[in-house]
Design a protein around this motif. Structure first.
Motif, short mmCIF file in Angstrom:
data_model
loop_
_atom_site.label_atom_id
_atom_site.label_comp_id
_atom_site.label_asym_id
_atom_site.label_seq_id
_atom_site.Cartn_x
_atom_site.Cartn_y
_atom_site.Cartn_z
N GLY A 1 -90.42 59.67 103.53
CA GLY A 1 -89.97 60.38 104.72
C GLY A 1 -90.85 60.15 105.93
N GLU A 2 -91.88 59.35 105.78
CA GLU A 2 -92.76 59.00 106.91
C GLU A 2 -93.42 57.66 106.61
N HIS A 3 -93.70 56.90 107.67
CA HIS A 3 -94.25 55.57 107.47
C HIS A 3 -95.75 55.62 107.19
N GLN A 4 -96.14 54.92 106.14
CA GLN A 4 -97.56 54.76 105.82
C GLN A 4 -98.00 53.37 106.24
N LYS A 5 -99.09 53.27 106.97
CA LYS A 5 -99.55 51.97 107.45
C LYS A 5 -99.81 51.03 106.29
N ARG A 6 -100.39 51.57 105.24
CA ARG A 6 -100.61 50.77 104.04
C ARG A 6 -100.11 51.56 102.83
N LEU A 7 -99.15 50.98 102.13
CA LEU A 7 -98.57 51.66 100.98
C LEU A 7 -99.52 51.55 99.78
N MET A 8 -99.82 52.71 99.20
CA MET A 8 -100.75 52.77 98.07
C MET A 8 -100.02 53.19 96.80
N LEU A 9 -100.69 52.98 95.66
CA LEU A 9 -100.13 53.39 94.38
C LEU A 9 -99.86 54.89 94.36
N LYS A 10 -100.72 55.67 95.01
CA LYS A 10 -100.53 57.12 95.03
C LYS A 10 -99.22 57.49 95.73
N HIS A 11 -98.82 56.70 96.74
CA HIS A 11 -97.58 56.97 97.44
C HIS A 11 -96.38 56.72 96.52
N ILE A 12 -96.47 55.66 95.74
CA ILE A 12 -95.39 55.35 94.80
C ILE A 12 -95.26 56.47 93.78
N ARG A 13 -96.39 57.00 93.35
CA ARG A 13 -96.37 58.09 92.37
C ARG A 13 -95.83 59.39 92.98
N GLU A 14 -96.13 59.59 94.25
CA GLU A 14 -95.66 60.81 94.94
C GLU A 14 -94.16 60.97 94.87
N VAL A 15 -93.45 59.85 94.96
CA VAL A 15 -91.97 59.90 94.99
C VAL A 15 -91.41 59.18 93.76
N ALA A 16 -92.08 59.36 92.63
CA ALA A 16 -91.69 58.66 91.40
C ALA A 16 -90.24 58.95 91.01
N ASP A 17 -89.79 60.18 91.21
CA ASP A 17 -88.45 60.57 90.78
C ASP A 17 -87.38 60.33 91.83
N ASP A 18 -87.78 59.93 93.02
CA ASP A 18 -86.80 59.73 94.08
C ASP A 18 -85.96 58.48 93.77
N PRO A 19 -84.64 58.59 93.82
CA PRO A 19 -83.79 57.44 93.48
C PRO A 19 -83.94 56.26 94.44
N TYR A 20 -84.55 56.50 95.61
CA TYR A 20 -84.78 55.40 96.55
C TYR A 20 -86.05 54.63 96.24
N ASN A 21 -86.84 55.07 95.29
CA ASN A 21 -88.09 54.40 94.93
C ASN A 21 -87.77 53.24 93.99
N THR A 22 -87.70 52.03 94.53
CA THR A 22 -87.31 50.88 93.72
C THR A 22 -88.46 50.31 92.89
N TYR A 23 -89.65 50.92 92.98
CA TYR A 23 -90.73 50.57 92.05
C TYR A 23 -90.51 51.26 90.71
N ARG A 24 -89.80 52.38 90.74
CA ARG A 24 -89.60 53.17 89.52
C ARG A 24 -88.16 53.13 89.00
N HIS A 25 -87.23 52.75 89.85
CA HIS A 25 -85.82 52.76 89.46
C HIS A 25 -85.21 51.37 89.65
N ALA A 26 -84.49 50.92 88.63
CA ALA A 26 -83.89 49.59 88.67
C ALA A 26 -82.67 49.57 89.58
N GLY A 27 -82.30 48.41 90.02
CA GLY A 27 -81.11 48.23 90.85
C GLY A 27 -81.33 48.63 92.29
N LEU A 28 -80.24 48.62 93.03
CA LEU A 28 -80.29 49.03 94.44
C LEU A 28 -80.42 50.54 94.54
N PRO A 29 -81.02 51.03 95.61
CA PRO A 29 -81.04 52.49 95.82
C PRO A 29 -79.63 53.00 96.10
N PRO A 30 -79.44 54.32 96.14
CA PRO A 30 -78.09 54.89 96.31
C PRO A 30 -77.36 54.48 97.58
#
Length: 333
Positions: free
Chosen positions: A242-271
């Protein structure tokens, strides 16, 4: 004789009023002609705002000219002292004040909301809530799940005071113009729905800093989808955050682990799309050249290094980081 003289004086007064000083002088006065408003209300407004000197003379002139029944609603600007002829010509033609709405390519709804709010006189949070309402996707005949991705990035010139519905109709109409029958056939031939094409195009739009790389980036993602690999696209995580991070970190990916738009954790295209792609990015998805790249990493200059396997990718990442460190200015002593 006296009656004839009065008529002559009235005609002379009307002629002078009609001529006025042409376009008028000084700062233009903005006023509104509401829908259904009559000549008397308009004349009173103009007199009160000191655009004209006499409401009664203005009404008489308008009636003689037959303009009273042809007033067009809208917001207008006229300089004080403008001729009656100019004022009535502008209002009967509907020559209203225009507002320009500029939507850059790759903007998401949360960035558009303040700009649309300013153009429509609404609250930005209210606008964003409406834009994210799934019901509007059906109303404006776009694939959804919301209007994200379907408010076409362009410059729109609309009457000042236009409603949000009017603005959204214009923007989605422009989007639908892009989707010609030929484009739909190409999407079908590629085995992709319209929503899938726009979704992938929105990711490509956010990733590509160098436009010539868009088709290559698109094919990387198509290759990964074909192999059942996760896209692992940074822009989708940024969208989920929901906000731009200048540098994306592993902690950011973990923060939104369950979000369907997180393509690091969910296969295929986002919704759905994560931004409004340009026609160029849509074309890139449908015209992606064949290659066997599966990875890419950004260099400091915005271009990317494309690789075929993870070992090559790791070396490219290390080289890109070294290049970035070398480009940094030395720390002050």
């Amino acid at each position: 004789m006296k009656f004839g003289k009065r008529i002559w004086m009235a005609v002379a007064a009307l002629s002078l009023a009609a001529c006025g000083s042409g376009a008028g002088t000084g700062t233009a006065v903005r006023f509104t002609v509401p829908r259904g408003s009559g000549l008397s209300a308009l004349a009173d407004t103009l007199e009160a705002r000191k655009v004209i000197g006499s409401a009664s003379t203005f009404k008489l002139y308008a009636r003689i000219k037959g303009s009273a029944a042809r007033l067009q609603p809208g917001i207008y600007e006229v300089k004080p002292g403008a001729s009656y002829a100019l004022i009535l010509d502008r209002i009967t033609r509907g020559d209203v004040v225009k507002t320009r709405i500029v939507i850059p390519e790759g903007w998401e709804l949360r960035r558009m909301a303040p700009r649309l709010a300013q153009a429509t006189g609404m609250n930005a949070d209210t606008v964003l809530a409406r834009l994210m309402d799934p019901a509007l996707a059906e109303k404006y005949r776009v694939p959804g799940p919301t209007l994200e991705g379907y408010l076409y990035p362009a410059t729109f010139v609309l009457p000042a005071g236009s409603s949000l519905d009017r603005v959204l109709e214009e923007m989605t109409a422009r989007y639908r113009q892009v989707w010609t029958p030929a484009l739909r056939q190409r999407a079908q031939a590629a085995g992709m729905s319209e929503r899938e094409v726009v979704t992938l195009a929105s990711i490509v739009e956010k990733e590509a800093k160098t436009w010539s790389e868009r088709p290559t980036i698109a094919r990387v993602y198509l290759n990964r989808l074909k192999k059942g690999m996760r896209l692992e696209a940074d822009p989708t995580v940024q969208y989920a955050l929901g906000e731009h991070q200048k540098r994306l970190m592993l902690k950011h990916i973990r923060e939104v682990a369950d979000d369907p738009y997180n393509t690091y954790r969910h296969a295929g295209l986002p919704p759905g799309p994560i931004a409004s792609p340009s026609s160029g990015s849509i074309e890139a998805v449908l015209n992606a050249p064949e290659h066997d790249y599966l990875f890419f990493v950004a260099r400091p200059n915005g271009t990317h290094v494309f690789t075929r396997n993870f070992a090559e990718h790791r070396r490219a990442v290390a080289a890109a980081r070294a290049e970035a460190r070398a480009a940094r200015p030395p720390a002050p002593r």
